[in-house]
Design an enzyme around this catalytic site. Sequence first.
Site, PDB file in Angstrom:
ATOM      1  N   ASP A 119       0.862  -1.173   0.000  1.00 59.17           N
ATOM      2  CA  ASP A 119       0.000   0.000   0.000  1.00 59.17           C
ATOM      3  C   ASP A 119       0.902   1.228   0.000  1.00 59.17           C
ATOM      4  O   ASP A 119       2.128   1.101  -0.064  1.00 59.17           O
ATOM      5  CB  ASP A 119      -0.955  -0.005   1.208  1.00 59.17           C
ATOM      6  CG  ASP A 119      -0.222  -0.151   2.537  1.00 59.17           C
ATOM      7  OD1 ASP A 119       0.993   0.159   2.599  1.00 59.17           O
ATOM      8  OD2 ASP A 119      -0.851  -0.562   3.524  1.00 59.17           O
ATOM      9  N   SER A 153      -0.366 -10.442  -1.663  1.00 56.93           N
ATOM     10  CA  SER A 153      -1.596 -10.141  -0.934  1.00 56.93           C
ATOM     11  C   SER A 153      -1.892 -11.139   0.175  1.00 56.93           C
ATOM     12  O   SER A 153      -2.872 -10.985   0.890  1.00 56.93           O
ATOM     13  CB  SER A 153      -2.784 -10.110  -1.907  1.00 56.93           C
ATOM     14  OG  SER A 153      -2.631  -9.073  -2.847  1.00 56.93           O
ATOM     15  N   SER A 322      -6.026 -13.187   4.020  1.00 61.15           N
ATOM     16  CA  SER A 322      -5.309 -12.403   3.031  1.00 61.15           C
ATOM     17  C   SER A 322      -5.119 -10.969   3.531  1.00 61.15           C
ATOM     18  O   SER A 322      -5.626 -10.601   4.603  1.00 61.15           O
ATOM     19  CB  SER A 322      -6.076 -12.404   1.700  1.00 61.15           C
ATOM     20  OG  SER A 322      -7.361 -11.840   1.867  1.00 61.15           O
ATOM     21  N   TYR A 323      -4.426 -10.154   2.751  1.00 64.67           N
ATOM     22  CA  TYR A 323      -4.097  -8.786   3.151  1.00 64.67           C
ATOM     23  C   TYR A 323      -5.364  -8.011   3.497  1.00 64.67           C
ATOM     24  O   TYR A 323      -6.297  -7.934   2.687  1.00 64.67           O
ATOM     25  CB  TYR A 323      -3.349  -8.084   2.019  1.00 64.67           C
ATOM     26  CG  TYR A 323      -2.704  -6.782   2.412  1.00 64.67           C
ATOM     27  CD1 TYR A 323      -1.750  -6.739   3.430  1.00 64.67           C
ATOM     28  CD2 TYR A 323      -3.034  -5.595   1.780  1.00 64.67           C
ATOM     29  CE1 TYR A 323      -1.145  -5.548   3.792  1.00 64.67           C
ATOM     30  CE2 TYR A 323      -2.437  -4.397   2.125  1.00 64.67           C
ATOM     31  CZ  TYR A 323      -1.490  -4.381   3.137  1.00 64.67           C
ATOM     32  OH  TYR A 323      -0.903  -3.203   3.502  1.00 64.67           O
ATOM     33  N   PRO A 324      -5.436  -7.443   4.712  1.00 64.88           N
ATOM     34  CA  PRO A 324      -6.709  -6.855   5.174  1.00 64.88           C
ATOM     35  C   PRO A 324      -6.955  -5.405   4.793  1.00 64.88           C
ATOM     36  O   PRO A 324      -7.932  -4.818   5.237  1.00 64.88           O
ATOM     37  CB  PRO A 324      -6.590  -6.988   6.698  1.00 64.88           C
ATOM     38  CG  PRO A 324      -5.126  -6.835   6.962  1.00 64.88           C
ATOM     39  CD  PRO A 324      -4.424  -7.460   5.787  1.00 64.88           C
TER      40      PRO A 324
END
Length: 506
Positions: A119, A153, A322-324
């Site tokens: 991100d 991810s 998975s990526y939150p």
Amino acid sequence: MKTVLMVAEKPSLAQSIAKILSKGSASSRKGLNGACSVHEYTGSFMGQSVRFKMTSVCGHVMSLDFIGKYNNWDKVDPAELFSKAPTEKKEANPKLSMVKFLQVEGRGCDYVVLWLDCDKEGENICFEVLDAVLPVMNRTHAGERTVYRAKFSSITDTDIMNAMNSLGEPNKNEALSVDARFQTKYFQGKYGNLDSSLISFGPCQTPTLGFCVERHDKIQSFKPEPFWVLQVKVSRGQEHPLTLDWDRVRVFDREIAQMFLNLTKTSREAKVESVSKKEKAKQRPQALNTVEMLRVGSSALGMGPQHTMQIAERLYTQGYISYPRTETTHYPENFDLRGTLRQQANNPFWCDTVKALLAENINRPRKGTDAGDHPPITPLRSASEAELGGDAWRLYEYITRHFIATISYDCKYLQTSISFSVGCERFTSTCKEVISPGFTEIMPWLGIPKEESFQPCERGDKFTVDEIKLQEKQTCPPDYLTEAELISLMEKHGIGQKHVSSISES
């Protein structure tokens, strides 16, 4: 033999990634700062045998601030901060000696692979790491590439190996967007007698505060208005009485309401004028994104956004989900839905539902929004309450049930509407009967409630009028925004999901 330095965002993440890439053969040692470990192993990189060193930072390495002269908010013209005030970067946590640690580990290395979170914050940390290690790495030949960025991810063998085999470059523009967050104090003193030692102004905080102020203004200016409702109860034999809804809903004139009461109160029978039946469906949910996860955490699980995100990030680094941090509600076309579902086939809480779905074929998920960031939040492996415990289990359970619901079938029900006449006025009774529970089997709190008072009937049937009365009520002001409602408003107006997780701090 050349050396590749790899850097993750957290120590636990570095350990997990090193374990996957080294197939469990990495040796580990503590770094000089005592907070970050270094995991070493040999392997292949860009077609050559190399030594890997996998380590991490602990979030941001540096913090950005104005130099001392401009660091007193009350003695500086805010306009200067936008025009000529220089900034400097300082270590975010001097006690960790993170710059020195990175330089010690980076010295003599030939390549660096950045495994920071995918991100804007992670992108910003990429360049903080590069600022520390590039000056001490081995010199390169002209045009030789030494910096690589991993995009992933989830902490699964497949995702980590795919990321390692398709390395890209860090994004400078996204990193700079994080540095450009300095819009404070300029508006202080511009809102009448609002007295605050410091007002935080920003593209997310300001409109979010605006939602709260707007609702407060509506509540303060609200003037209640009386209205009247005609309420009728009818029955037939020994069956449960039915409370009917007035087709006019309500009237705001007492004399008119009294007139309708006088017209109907002499009637002792309610006649069934029509019975209509219609099959309807309650849609399964879309795939789970960050804002919806935080909204449910607040409204249903009793956990604030910041606490929910902390737990989600821990579940992610441990490989459970998975990526939150994602704004996407659409599964990629190549997403292995069956494989993800199969992971849950032996969990006693939902194994029956999962096995039934696998046997009869999963349903195609609803089309959502692809924000171009990360896939929706999904469970990656099975877990038990004893394994996770407390709030971590409750959040994991919700994420898993939500995922199963997205590939389940819609809830189908039959809606029956019975129209009654009492004198010259019309009233209605509506009932819903479940035909197929669909996704509500795994999310029972969203199911269709059972109607105990429903009574099958036909046109021309007559019920006894047990009670007719006029109820006086008042219009009510809206309630103050709940945390869940505020999160929904932020999503509706496109306010960043990263800021949603911190509204409980404000």
